[in-house]
Design an enzyme around this catalytic site. Structure first.
Site, PDB file in Angstrom:
ATOM      1  CG  ASP A  15     -42.161 -53.056  30.404  1.00 11.83           C
ATOM      2  OD1 ASP A  15     -42.659 -52.545  29.373  1.00 11.83           O
ATOM      3  OD2 ASP A  15     -41.475 -54.095  30.382  1.00 11.83           O
ATOM      4  CG  HIS A  32     -49.612 -47.160  25.538  1.00 10.09           C
ATOM      5  ND1 HIS A  32     -48.594 -47.750  26.243  1.00 10.09           N
ATOM      6  CD2 HIS A  32     -49.397 -47.469  24.235  1.00 10.09           C
ATOM      7  CE1 HIS A  32     -47.787 -48.388  25.391  1.00 10.09           C
ATOM      8  NE2 HIS A  32     -48.262 -48.228  24.166  1.00 10.09           N
ATOM      9  CB  THR A  61     -33.212 -42.746  23.340  1.00  8.36           C
ATOM     10  OG1 THR A  61     -32.579 -43.693  24.206  1.00  8.36           O
ATOM     11  CG2 THR A  61     -33.043 -41.373  23.942  1.00  8.36           C
ATOM     12  CG  LEU A 128     -43.386 -36.205  44.084  1.00 10.76           C
ATOM     13  CD1 LEU A 128     -42.373 -37.121  44.763  1.00 10.76           C
ATOM     14  CD2 LEU A 128     -44.617 -37.019  43.669  1.00 10.76           C
TER      15      LEU A 128
HETATM   16  C1  IPE Z   1     -38.705 -49.440  28.946  1.00  8.67           C
HETATM   17  O1  IPE Z   1     -39.674 -50.331  28.502  1.00  8.67           O
HETATM   18  C2  IPE Z   1     -39.054 -48.045  28.541  1.00  8.67           C
HETATM   19  C3  IPE Z   1     -40.219 -47.461  29.189  1.00  8.67           C
HETATM   20  C4  IPE Z   1     -40.940 -48.009  30.127  1.00  8.67           C
HETATM   21  C5  IPE Z   1     -40.533 -46.131  28.785  1.00  8.67           C
HETATM   22  P1  IPE Z   1     -39.499 -51.119  27.134  1.00  8.67           P
HETATM   23  O2  IPE Z   1     -40.687 -51.980  27.005  1.00  8.67           O
HETATM   24  O3  IPE Z   1     -39.221 -50.180  26.019  1.00  8.67           O
HETATM   25  O4  IPE Z   1     -38.198 -51.960  27.432  1.00  8.67           O
HETATM   26  P2  IPE Z   1     -37.674 -53.285  26.715  1.00  8.67           P
HETATM   27  O5  IPE Z   1     -37.716 -53.024  25.236  1.00  8.67           O
HETATM   28  O6  IPE Z   1     -38.571 -54.408  27.088  1.00  8.67           O
HETATM   29  O7  IPE Z   1     -36.291 -53.476  27.247  1.00  8.67           O
HETATM   30  C1  IPE Z   2     -44.508 -49.628  28.679  1.00 10.55           C
HETATM   31  O1  IPE Z   2     -45.283 -50.671  28.228  1.00 10.55           O
HETATM   32  C2  IPE Z   2     -44.817 -48.334  27.980  1.00 10.55           C
HETATM   33  C3  IPE Z   2     -43.705 -47.815  27.196  1.00 10.55           C
HETATM   34  C4  IPE Z   2     -42.605 -48.451  26.915  1.00 10.55           C
HETATM   35  C5  IPE Z   2     -43.854 -46.495  26.678  1.00 10.55           C
HETATM   36  P1  IPE Z   2     -44.947 -51.437  26.888  1.00 10.55           P
HETATM   37  O2  IPE Z   2     -45.596 -50.732  25.752  1.00 10.55           O
HETATM   38  O3  IPE Z   2     -43.491 -51.654  26.765  1.00 10.55           O
HETATM   39  O4  IPE Z   2     -45.686 -52.801  27.157  1.00 10.55           O
HETATM   40  P2  IPE Z   2     -45.140 -54.254  26.886  1.00 10.55           P
HETATM   41  O5  IPE Z   2     -43.822 -54.398  27.592  1.00 10.55           O
HETATM   42  O6  IPE Z   2     -44.997 -54.393  25.398  1.00 10.55           O
HETATM   43  O7  IPE Z   2     -46.195 -55.144  27.444  1.00 10.55           O
HETATM   44 MG    MG Z   3     -42.234 -53.107  27.419  1.00  8.08          MG
END
Ligand code: IPE
Ligand code: IPE
Ligand code: MG
Length: 310
Positions: A15, A32, A61, A128
Site C-alpha cells: 500500500d 503503481h 474486490t 517459492l
Molecule cells: C488494499 O489497499 C488493497 C491492495 C493493496 C491491493 P487499499 O488502498 O485498497 O486499502 P484501503 O482502501 O486503504 O483500506
Molecule cells: C496500493 O496503493 C495499490 C493498490 C491498492 C492496488 P494505493 O493505490 O492504495 O496507494 P494509496 O494508499 O492511495 O497511497
Molecule cells: Mg491504499
C-alpha cells in the site's frame, strides 16, 4: 531465521503507491509504475530467507470502485510489467506463480490469458509459491467457501475448520505467519481473513514504491521479537501459585526464544533503532524502553500479583 522461529507464509498488503506519486506532484498511476523495484525486493527477500509462501495483495474486490482509468491501468500494468516482463527471471529463480481471486468480465481476456500462461510456465517450480491476490477479497472467499460446501451437499457434521479450509479458493494456502502492510495504515482491508487468524501483524510507514530489502529485513526482525502462543501456554511457562506474572510480555516465546530479552538483544538495540529510523523512530524508542524495563525488572527479581478481573 532464528532456530525454531517458523516463518512459512508471509502475506503483504502493498500500500502507498498513490500517496508516493502525489507527494511528488505526479498522477497516482506513476506510483503503481514505481512499485516494480519493491515487488522485486520482496520476492528476492522471500527467496533468500527460504520462505515457502508469499502472498501479495495486488488488487482487491473493493478496488473496482476506483476511477475507471486507474483500474484499467492497474490491471494492464500487472499483466504486462509484473507478470509479463518479470516472469522469465522469476521462472529462472524457481518461483511458482499462482493467482488467488476470481475471474471477472471486467478483466480483459488477454490479461487473463497472460496470467494463466505465467501460472502454466512456472507450474513445476518449488523454490517459492508466489500468490498474487488479484480481484481477491477475504469475505468473498468465505462466502464462496460456504457456497461450495452447500453445493456439494457436505453434511453438517462433517464441517470442521479443516473441511472448511479445503473448500476455500486456494485450499493449500497455509495460515499466514506474518502479515506485513506498508503505507502506514493499520488495517487488513479484507485481505486473507481466514488465514490471518493468528498472523503477526506488522505495519510499516514506508510507502510501497520505496520498499527495499532493508525494510523486509526490518519486518523479519520485528517478527522474531514476537511471542506466538496460539491461545495456549508454552510448556513449563505457567506461573506457579504465588508467582504469577503474565502481563503478556514475560513468558517464553512459542518459537523457542527466551521470554525476556537477553543482554545481547539489548546491546543490539542501536541497530534496531537505526533500522526504525526510516519507518518509525517512535516505535523503536518505545520498544527500547519496554525491553529495558523488562530487563530491569528481571534483574531485580521482582514479582507481582496478577491483574484480577473485577
Ligand atoms: C488494499 O489497499 C488493497 C491492495 C493493496 C491491493 P487499499 O488502498 O485498497 O486499502 P484501503 O482502501 O486503504 O483500506
Ligand atoms: C496500493 O496503493 C495499490 C493498490 C491498492 C492496488 P494505493 O493505490 O492504495 O496507494 P494509496 O494508499 O492511495 O497511497
Ligand atoms: Mg491504499
Amino acid at each position: 531465521m532464528a532456530p525454531g522461529a517458523s516463518l512459512k507464509h508471509i502475506a503483504c498488503i502493498m500500500d502507498g503507491n498513490g500517496r508516493w506519486a502525489q507527494n511528488r506532484g505526479l498522477d497516482r498511476t506513476h506510483g503503481h509504475l514505481a512499485a516494480r523495484s519493491a515487488f522485486e525486493a520482496i520476492v528476492e527477500g522471500a527467496l533468500d530467507e527460504g520462505v515457502e509462501w508469499l502472498t501479495l495483495f495486488a488488487f482487491s474486490t473493493e478496488n473496482w470502485s476506483r476511477p475507471e482509468e486507474e483500474v484499467t491501468f492497474l490491471v494492464d500494468f500487472l499483466a504486462e510489467r509484473v507478470i509479463g516482463r518479470g516472469m522469465s527471471h522469476m521462472h529462472e529463480r524457481g518461483v511458482r506463480l499462482r493467482l488467488l481471486g476470481w475471474e471477472d468480465p471486467r478483466i480483459p481476456a488477454d490479461v487473463m490469458d497472460r496470467m494463466r500462461e505465467a501460472e502454466e510456465l512456472t507450474r513445476e517450480n518449488s523454490e517459492l509459491q508466489l500468490i498474487l491476490a488479484f480481484n481477491y477479497g477475504g469475505r468473498r472467499d468465505l462466502c464462496e467457501t460456504v457456497r461450495s460446501l452447500v453445493s456439494r451437499s457436505v453434511a453438517v457434521e462433517e464441517i470442521s475448520t479443516e473441511t472448511f479450509a479445503q473448500h476455500m479458493a486456494l485450499p493449500e494456502l497455509p495460515d499466514v505467519d506474518l502479515l506485513l502492510r506498508t503505507g502506514g495504515e493499520h488495517r487488513i482491508s479484507n485481505f486473507l481473513l481466514w488465514h490471518c487468524a493468528y498472523a503477526e501483524l506488522i505495519f510499516l510507514d514506508v510507502l510501497w514504491p520505496d520498499f527495499r530489502t532493508q525494510h523486509f529485513q526490518h519486518a523479519l526482525e520485528l517478527y522474531r521479537q514476537r511471542q506466538r502462543r496460539f491461545g495456549t501456554l508454552v510448556p513449563g511457562s505457567a506461573p506457579s501459585p504465588g508467582h504469577p506474572a503474565d502481563d503478556g510480555t514475560t513468558w517464553p516465546a512459542a518459537t523457542g526464544h527466551p521470554a525476556q530479552p537477553g543482554r545481547a538483544t539489548l546491546l543490539g538495540l542501536p541497530t534496531t533503532i537505526a533500522s526504525h529510523l526510516g519507518a518509525s523512530l517512535l516505535n523503536g524508542l518505545k520498544e527500547t524502553a519496554r525491553l529495558a524495563l523488562l530487563q530491569l525488572s528481571e534483574d531485580a527479581g521482582r514479582t507481582r500479583r496478577p491483574e484480577q478481573w473485577r
